[in-house]
Design a protein around this motif. Structure first.
Motif, short mmCIF file in Angstrom:
data_model
loop_
_atom_site.label_atom_id
_atom_site.label_comp_id
_atom_site.label_asym_id
_atom_site.label_seq_id
_atom_site.Cartn_x
_atom_site.Cartn_y
_atom_site.Cartn_z
N ASN A 179 7.48 -6.70 2.22
CA ASN A 179 6.34 -7.52 2.64
C ASN A 179 5.46 -7.93 1.47
O ASN A 179 5.04 -7.10 0.66
N CYS A 200 0.39 -7.62 8.86
CA CYS A 200 1.16 -7.25 10.05
C CYS A 200 1.92 -8.46 10.62
O CYS A 200 3.01 -8.29 11.18
N GLN A 203 5.04 -8.48 8.76
CA GLN A 203 5.92 -7.43 9.27
C GLN A 203 6.77 -7.96 10.43
O GLN A 203 7.98 -7.71 10.51
N ARG A 213 11.35 -3.79 10.23
CA ARG A 213 10.03 -3.86 9.61
C ARG A 213 10.07 -3.14 8.25
O ARG A 213 10.56 -2.02 8.17
N CYS A 235 0.61 -0.92 10.47
CA CYS A 235 1.82 -1.64 10.91
C CYS A 235 3.06 -1.19 10.15
O CYS A 235 4.00 -1.96 9.97
N ILE A 237 3.60 0.40 6.97
CA ILE A 237 3.77 0.49 5.51
C ILE A 237 3.49 1.93 5.05
O ILE A 237 2.50 2.54 5.44
#
Length: 306
Positions: A179, A200, A203, A213, A235, A237
């Motif tokens: 990401n 997010c 994601q 994700r 979200c 990470i």
């Protein structure tokens, strides 16, 4: 072929096991001392018994390393590299504990994803990472596959949404897609809700197009605040890798005072081409690999350690 310490240690351990196994067989035979050894089952007197166990594993390991380095040498010549890239050691069975680098803390909040520029290791390895995704050079895919050089992709949707398929091909070749936000905005200047949309939201884009994700996130420009890390954790990470050096087709830029590589350093570059650089992505790979190899380092896969 050059060998890394871990490869040598594995070979030594296997050789020692093979020797011990052989000694045990000599001492435990049914015949009297000095008498001829019995032929192996199905063999004839005087024939050597077929290799088994550690000895065979030792030979297989050595042959596989030779094969891979021979193929890499051919690819290095084809793609114009100054030297054949060095082989990375086997990844650790247990990943090292990653902690936030001093000076990169945000109010020392426990449980937030760590922000770091170097992975704890004593091996002479570095990690190559590529950001954004504007340039989609098919030559890069072929080059990195043939050279067998691992790298990680941190992508932003605003420059990848015109060709998700390019990065799908990359993913199928073993590259992990991570990401870098939807629109590459300066996150400390955004509200919590805006940051959540950027992080997010990306994601979900990556989940939709690549099936999973990410757990790694790199903030644009390397800038973040507490909201960034809280949102990222919310979200999925778990870690925020930054970088210690940046590669271009015609030069390297250094973040550390000694302008050098160190074990576990993360190297940044971008998906850019001649429109932005003085060269192509293959030119950049040639430059960065010359620097890495000249300094005696190999490139390892970041996700094997983080």
């Amino acid at each position: 072929m050059e060998w890394h310490r871990s490869g040598v240690m594995v070979l030594a351990a296997l050789l020692a096991a093979a020797v011990a196994s052989g000694c045990a067989a000599e001492g435990g035979g049914a015949g009297a001392p000095g008498s001829p050894a019995k032929p192996a089952a199905g063999g004839r007197p005087g024939e050597a018994a077929p290799q088994a166990g550690p000895a065979r594993a030792l030979d297989s390991y050595a042959e596989e390393l030779k094969r891979k380095q021979a193929a890499r040498a051919v690819a290095a010549k084809k793609w114009g590299l100054a030297k054949t890239p060095l082989a990375a050691p086997e990844p650790p069975k247990v990943k090292p504990r990653i902690t936030t680098r001093k000076g990169f803390e945000v109010r020392n909040d426990a449980g937030l994803p760590p922000v770091f520029t170097t992975v704890p290791t004593k091996e002479k390895i570095v990690f190559l990472t590529m950001d954004d995704g504007a340039e989609k050079d098919p030559a890069l895919l072929r080059m990195m596959t043939e050279l067998d050089i691992p790298y990680s992709a941190f992508i932003s949707d605003y420059v990848t949404n015109d060709d998700y398929g390019y990065f799908k091909k990359m993913q199928k070749r073993g590259v992990v897609i991570s990401n870098h936000t939807l629109n590459h905005r300066y996150l400390p200047g955004l509200s919590y809700a805006e940051q959540k949309k950027e992080i997010c939201g990306q994601q979900e884009k990556i989940l939709k197009h690549y099936g999973k994700r990410p757990t790694l996130f790199r903030p644009p420009y390397g800038n973040y605040n507490r909201d960034t890390l809280v949102v990222a954790k919310s979200c999925g990470i778990t870690a925020v890798p930054l970088w210690t050096a940046e590669a271009f087709p015609d030069h390297m830029e250094w973040r550390e005072w000694d302008r050098d590589l160190h074990p576990g350093d993360i190297v940044l570059t971008h998906f850019r081409g001649k429109g932005d650089w003085k060269g192509s992505m293959p030119d950049m790979v040639r430059r960065v690999m010359k620097t890495i190899t000249d300094k005696g380092y190999a490139v390892a896969k970041l996700e094997d350690y983080v």
